[in-house]
Every structure is written in C-alpha cells, then in structure tokens.
Scaffold this active site. Structure first.
Site, short mmCIF file in Angstrom:
data_model
loop_
_atom_site.label_atom_id
_atom_site.label_comp_id
_atom_site.label_asym_id
_atom_site.label_seq_id
_atom_site.Cartn_x
_atom_site.Cartn_y
_atom_site.Cartn_z
N ARG A 47 0.84 -1.21 0.00
CA ARG A 47 0.00 0.00 0.00
C ARG A 47 0.87 1.25 0.00
NH1 ARG A 47 -1.82 1.82 4.54
NH2 ARG A 47 -2.26 -0.21 5.48
N TYR A 99 -17.34 15.88 -16.28
CA TYR A 99 -17.68 14.50 -15.99
C TYR A 99 -18.67 14.47 -14.82
CZ TYR A 99 -17.29 9.81 -14.15
OH TYR A 99 -17.59 8.57 -13.66
N ASP A 171 -8.41 18.53 -14.89
CA ASP A 171 -8.63 17.15 -15.29
C ASP A 171 -8.26 17.06 -16.77
OD1 ASP A 171 -9.66 14.73 -16.20
OD2 ASP A 171 -11.32 14.74 -14.77
N LYS A 196 -8.81 5.74 -19.32
CA LYS A 196 -9.20 6.17 -20.67
C LYS A 196 -8.01 6.07 -21.63
CE LYS A 196 -12.83 7.19 -18.24
NZ LYS A 196 -13.95 6.28 -18.12
N1 PLP Z 1 -12.52 12.40 -15.31
C1 PLP Z 1 -13.07 12.30 -16.52
C2 PLP Z 1 -12.93 13.45 -17.48
C3 PLP Z 1 -13.77 11.16 -16.89
O1 PLP Z 1 -14.32 11.08 -18.12
C4 PLP Z 1 -13.90 10.10 -15.94
C5 PLP Z 1 -14.66 8.88 -16.27
O2 PLP Z 1 -15.34 8.78 -17.26
C6 PLP Z 1 -13.32 10.26 -14.69
C7 PLP Z 1 -12.63 11.41 -14.40
C8 PLP Z 1 -13.44 9.18 -13.65
O3 PLP Z 1 -12.58 8.14 -13.94
P1 PLP Z 1 -12.76 6.61 -13.41
O4 PLP Z 1 -13.92 6.03 -14.12
O5 PLP Z 1 -11.44 5.99 -13.74
O6 PLP Z 1 -13.01 6.70 -11.93
#
Ligand code: PLP
Length: 372
Positions: A47, A99, A171, A196
């Site tokens: 961890r 998101y 992000d 992604k």
């Molecule tokens: N940020 C963006 C722009 C996303 O599109 C997503 C998920 O679709 C996330 C964060 C969250 O990621 P995760 O599904 O890996 O938790």
C-alpha cells in the site's frame, strides 16, 4: 525530450536482476527489511509503495512536465484525494459541464463533509470571478468538457485562482499530455482517469494526481494515497505503463479520425450540431488552437428529431459499440443524458462518441447508414 520518447522510456529500465526488457509485475505485498529495520530499495508494504506503481508515477509526471505523481485505483479516487486534501469549510468552484461523476463526488460526498461548491460556466472567466468567495480554495477545470466539448482557457482560470490564493486543478483525461500541458498554462495539479486514453485499451481502471512542485499539498495527497489505500494495483500499473508507450501515436490517430468524423457530421442534413474543438466553427476553436497540440478523439453531436432519433442512430450503428467510457482503440457511442440520469443538463438528442482507431472511412460509412 519529446513526448514520443518519454512515452517509450520514462519509468522503464532494463531489469537489473534478469536483463528483461519489459518490466516484471511485482505482486508481493511485503518486502524483506534489513536486520536494522531499514528497507534501502524503498519498498516495505504494497500500500505504501510498489515497483510497478512507482514506475508508472515516474512516467506520468515526466509526461506532464511535473515533479511527482500519486497513482490511484481509479480516476474518481484521484479526484477524491484532491477534495480530501482541503480543509473543511473550503469553497470549490467547479464546471457546470464536466464529468458527471466529479459533480456527484462533490455534491454527494464532500458537501455533507462541509465543503461548499459553486458550479459555473468555466468558459466564462467573469462568471468564475463572480463565483469567488473568501474561502475559495480550489477551481476545477476540465477541458475539453464532458459531454459538450467546451473549451476552457486554462491560463485565464489559473490567474483568477491564483489571485484568490486558490489552486487550479485540471482534469486532463480527455486531452491527455499529448493534447495539452496544463502545467505550462499555470495549473497546480493535473488529474487523469488513466482508465481512458493512457491505458488506451478499455481493460484497466486507474487514476493519477500529478504535481508541478513538491510541496505540503502533495505530501498530504501522498498520505491520502498511502494511508487511505485507494492505490493502483501492480498489474493495473503495469497495464497503464504499457498503454502509455503508444499514447502519442494513438492520440494522433484518434484526433485525425475524430476531425474527419466531425467534419462529415457537420455537413449532414440530419445533424443539428456537432461539438468538436478541432472544427473551426467550434466556439472554443481559437483557445483550443493555442492550448492544444491535437484536439483529441472525443466528440458529441445532436441529431434532428430529438431523443427518439438519437436512440435510433445508436441502435443502427454496427461498428460503434453502445457503451460508456472512452479512450480505447474501439469506437464507442452513447446517449449521454441517459447515463447521467435525473437532473442532467445534457440535451436529449445528444450522442457522445469516442472515436477509435478504425479506418475513418468505415466509421463515416457506418454513421451515414445509421443516420439515413
Ligand atoms: N474524469 C473524466 C474526465 C472522466 O471522463 C472520468 C470517467 O469517465 C473520470 C474522471 C473518472 O474516472 P474513473 O472512471 O477511472 O473513476
């Protein structure tokens, strides 16, 4: 060094024990200490640290031009860590179009924990300034946005944040480090869902927070990662590190294909609107041109005929898979409002597309038959 070279080499080394060219996966949860209790190789418990996670972190901060990274078990866990690092009573400004999970994390987890949040149109710097409160500690940017592909001027929002003694967090999941470098625009932290484009093959979940400077904030984030324990597993770290090696070339392909698909859709009589920042007609095109190197593989479009027609198109496509998520080699399509559920502001005639690496002519032919 250029990103193509970093993507192949950063975080990689020939295994000193075996001379293996590709890294081993270290599944061991625990590591032997020296007789005096020390652990000079830097590992004592999974961890806290693990060779695969560490290699991934080293790769990711170099790709973004930062100095350190903390890899998490999902993008949402990475997002959570940033809000967990704020003092209770802090105020956050977040985008209206982002998101939906990030908005849910704020509304459903952190507001009950005594953070307050104002959602604004992040493409309007005046609206951001007006949303500032004396206790604003963080402004969250996601550009291109999800699902409307709005473009936020990262530099402008960073200036507003810094004048208010707040952090600017970006992000960068959709653009990837190949598409834009938020640190160069002034952002303090960069977040990714590595699920992604970084993973790139729809087979691994992960997230990361990258910092521009080593500071107390990053020490707190590291504690949240290692004490809280939402860490990236060795195998997941290995998969993401492998995926990253082809990221620059995949992103070029995704972007070229997306521009062709967007251009086709924008000329189609049954399409009401196309949202893709690489189209000169897009409202954020000029900013995107300045802050992005490639425009990415995500687009959305609104069909004439409302929700029913949107469902009809999604039902008729053959090459696109009806599925959520994005960033894999295969093209995906989804009716985003249904995924976001009650209270969504996403238009009901909108389909979000993750344009994959198939031949663009085949993708266009498929959309053409589905629209007609
Ligand atoms: N940020 C963006 C722009 C996303 O599109 C997503 C998920 O679709 C996330 C964060 C969250 O990621 P995760 O599904 O890996 O938790």
């Amino acid at each position: 060094m250029k990103i193509e070279t970093l993507a192949v080499h950063a975080g990689h080394r020939i295994d000193p024990a075996t001379a293996a060219v590709t890294p081993a996966i270290y599944l061991s949860t625990t590591f032997e200490r020296q007789a005096d209790g020390s652990y000079p190789q830097g590992y004592h418990y999974i961890r806290d640290n693990n060779p695969n996670r560490q290699a991934l972190e080293q790769c990711l901060y170099q790709l973004e031009g930062g100095v350190a990274a903390a890899a998490f078990s999902s993008g949402s866990a990475a997002t959570m860590s940033i809000f967990q690092s704020l003092q209770a009573g802090s105020h956050v400004i977040a985008p209206l179009d982002a998101y939906s999970g990030t908005a849910s994390v704020l509304k459903e987890i952190f507001v009950p924990w005594n953070l307050s949040v104002t959602f604004v149109d992040m493409t309007n710097p005046t609206a951001v300034e007006q949303a500032l409160e004396p206790n604003t500690r963080l402004i969250w940017v996601e550009t291109p946005s999800n699902p409307m592909l709005k473009i936020t001027d990262i530099g402008k929002i960073t200036d507003i944040a810094h004048q208010a003694n707040a952090l600017c967090v970006c992000d960068n999941t959709w653009a990837t480090p190949m598409g834009q470098n938020p640190f160069k625009c002034g952002a303090d932290l960069v977040v990714h869902s590595t699920t992604k484009y970084l993973g790139g093959h729809s087979d691994v979940m992960g997230g990361v927070v990258i910092t521009k400077v080593e500071n107390d904030l990053f020490k707190t984030l590291r504690k949240i990662q290692t004490i809280g324990g939402a860490v990236a597993s060795p195998f997941d770290s290995w998969l993401v590190l492998r995926g990253i090696q082809t990221l620059p070339y995949r992103m070029r392909g995704h972007s070229e294909n997306a521009l062709k698909v967007a251009t086709f859709l924008s000329e189609h009589p049954k399409v009401e609107a196309v949202h893709y920042p690489g189209l000169p007609t897009h409202s954020g095109y000029e900013i995107a041109k300045q802050q992005m190197h490639v425009f990415g593989g995500m687009l959305s479009f609104q069909v004439k005929g409302g929700r029913e027609k949107a469902f009809d198109v999604a039902a008729k496509v053959k090459l696109f898979t009806r599925a959520t998520s994005l960033g894999g080699v295969e093209s995906l399509i989804e009716h985003r409002a249904s995924i976001e559920g009650v209270g969504t502001k996403t238009p009901n005639n909108l389909l979000r597309v993750s344009v994959g690496l198939e031949h663009p002519d085949d993708l266009i032919e498929d959309l053409a038959q589905a629209l007609n």
